[in-house]
Design an enzyme around this catalytic site. Structure first.
Site, PDB file in Angstrom:
ATOM      1  N   ASP A   1      -5.812  -5.912   5.710  1.00 16.35           N
ATOM      2  CA  ASP A   1      -7.012  -5.381   5.058  1.00 16.35           C
ATOM      3  C   ASP A   1      -8.001  -6.518   4.791  1.00 16.35           C
ATOM      4  O   ASP A   1      -9.191  -6.434   5.097  1.00 16.35           O
ATOM      5  CB  ASP A   1      -6.579  -4.711   3.737  1.00 16.35           C
TER       6      ASP A   1
ATOM      7  N   LYS B   1       3.823 -14.535   5.271  1.00 19.05           N
ATOM      8  CA  LYS B   1       4.035 -15.469   4.166  1.00 19.05           C
ATOM      9  C   LYS B   1       5.545 -15.508   3.920  1.00 19.05           C
ATOM     10  O   LYS B   1       6.029 -15.304   2.794  1.00 19.05           O
ATOM     11  CB  LYS B   1       3.258 -14.931   2.951  1.00 19.05           C
TER      12      LYS B   1
ATOM     13  N   ASP C   1      -2.464 -17.816   4.908  1.00 17.81           N
ATOM     14  CA  ASP C   1      -3.489 -18.685   4.316  1.00 17.81           C
ATOM     15  C   ASP C   1      -4.009 -19.679   5.353  1.00 17.81           C
ATOM     16  O   ASP C   1      -5.212 -19.938   5.455  1.00 17.81           O
ATOM     17  CB  ASP C   1      -2.963 -19.405   3.064  1.00 17.81           C
TER      18      ASP C   1
ATOM     19  N   TYR D   1       0.813  -1.215   0.000  1.00 16.71           N
ATOM     20  CA  TYR D   1       0.000   0.000   0.000  1.00 16.71           C
ATOM     21  C   TYR D   1       0.847   1.267   0.000  1.00 16.71           C
ATOM     22  O   TYR D   1       0.313   2.363   0.038  1.00 16.71           O
ATOM     23  CB  TYR D   1      -0.925   0.022   1.225  1.00 16.71           C
TER      24      TYR D   1
END
Ligand code: NAD
Length: 358
Positions: free
Chosen positions: A247, A190, A223, A123
């Protein structure tokens, strides 16, 4: 007396802001309001959706309660929410997601606080347009220096994650967990794929966790976290995430507890705090008197806690919980059996509950 900047917003903003103001005033809290317009009404009167005096008021008062504002499309105005975040350095976005009795949900128990880093990651806006000379240069450089081949028909967004910003947000999450007597912080990442960005995030988070031995720490691939949230959400407590995952996961968590109409939020920095519901300005129902004011009222309870007005916050949250459980009035978005209750009827019911002490 504490002065709070109240930004009405636009669309349903003024309707839910007025309702939240009414219930806070009814609590008798020692708060005065410094009321300002932002969004569409401010464009009309000041030619700017976030006039400097509004920002000045938040800087003076350090705390704001804000209604949602429309992000004007194609007008050249940038998002007010992004502008506020940048101007006030609001590096933490916090969404408490608690399931109240009476709210339709697939789950029996959810009580999660999502903490999202608000300033960097994908972002940050470092982007290269497909086919642009800048991207051509970057492609050439990456090929020459590292042998990376970026496809000619690709666009590129860059994901910076720093030790300093990670340190700030993870410390913040642990301090929040301590203040709210939470037992566990779970860091989502991740790092197995993005070794040099999420890797920094994970390694820094792990180091900071050792400063808080009284709080359990866990790390999880994002995930796997999404699966866990859908499967057994009560296993998660405080979650801390970089910007993009934060988000997505915070909206997922809002969905676990009944949706946007009951999802409050806050954006915090070292100096300033802005409290606001998760939902937007809902132009489709604006002016019809049926907006659900509860997310705005729950945001006000977060504000009261921030101001150390715990007794008032407890009273307001208990009144909201009572009204949701009783289902005598049911907001439009919570699947009422008949016609949805009006914003005014819901506000009256909260005020009744405040006075009967339920
Ligand atoms: P939205 O949240 O405004 O509306 C999505 C759906 O939820 C609509 O059907 C709406 O009627 C319903 N809804 C939302 N809040 C409700 C409430 N309190 N009571 C009953 N129903 C409610 O999302 P959107 O339509 O994507 O966005 C509208 C505008 O709001 C856009 O300009 C967007 O940029 C802006 N926005 C602002 C903020 C903010 O100011 N923090 C946040 C999100 C979106």
């Amino acid at each position: 007396m504490t002065t709070v900047t109240l930004i009405n917003g636009d669309g349903i903003g003024p309707e839910v802001a007025a309702a939240a103001r009414r219930v806070v005033d009814e609590l008798g809290a020692d708060i005065s309001w410094d009321v300002h317009e932002a969004g569409v009404p401010a464009i009309e009167t000041h030619g700017n959706p976030l006039p400097p005096h509004v920002l000045g008021s938040i800087k003076d008062n350090e705390v704001a309660l804000k209604g949602p504002v429309t992000t004007p499309v194609g007008t050249g105005f940038r998002s007010i929410n992004v502008a506020l975040r940048q101007e006030l350095d609001l590096f933490a976005s916090v969404r408490p997601c608690r399931l109240y009795e009476g709210v339709p949900s697939r789950y029996d128990e959810v009580d999660i606080i999502v903490v999202r880093e608000n300033t960097e990651d994908l972002y940050e806006g470092i982007e290269f347009e497909m086919g642009s000379p800048e991207l051509d240069k970057l492609r050439g450089y990456l090929k020459y220096m590292h042998g990376f081949a970026i496809a000619r028909d690709a666009g590129v967004s860059v994901k910076p994650i720093s030790i300093s910003a990670t340190r700030d947000i993870v410390n913040f999450a642990f301090e929040l967990a301590t203040k709210h007597r939470r037992s566990k912080v779970t860091l989502g990442h991740k790092a197995n794929i993005m070794k040099f960005s999420d890797g920094v995030w994970l390694e820094t988070g792990q180091k900071i966790s050792t400063d808080y031995p009284e709080i359990d720490f866990d790390e999880m691939q994002v995930d796997e976290m999404a699966m866990g949230l859908a499967w057994i959400p009560k296993d998660l407590d405080v979650i801390v995430l970089p910007n993009l995952y934060g988000d997505i996961i915070s909206d997922l968590c809002a969905g676990l507890v009944g949706g946007l109409g009951v999802a409050p939020g806050m954006n915090l920095g070292k100096d300033y705090a802005v409290f606001e519901p998760t939902h937007g300005s809902a132009p489709d129902i604006a002016g019809r008197g049926i907006a659900n004011p509860l997310a705005m009222m729950l945001s006000a309870t977060l504000m009261l806690r921030h101001l150390d007005l715990e007794r008032e916050a407890d009273r307001l949250e208990a009144a909201i919980a009572h009204v949701l459980k009783e289902r005598r009035v049911v907001p439009a978005d919570l699947r009422p059996p008949g016609d949805p209750s009006t914003t005014a009827a819901i506000t009256d019911a909260i005020i009744d509950a405040l006075h009967t002490g339920t």
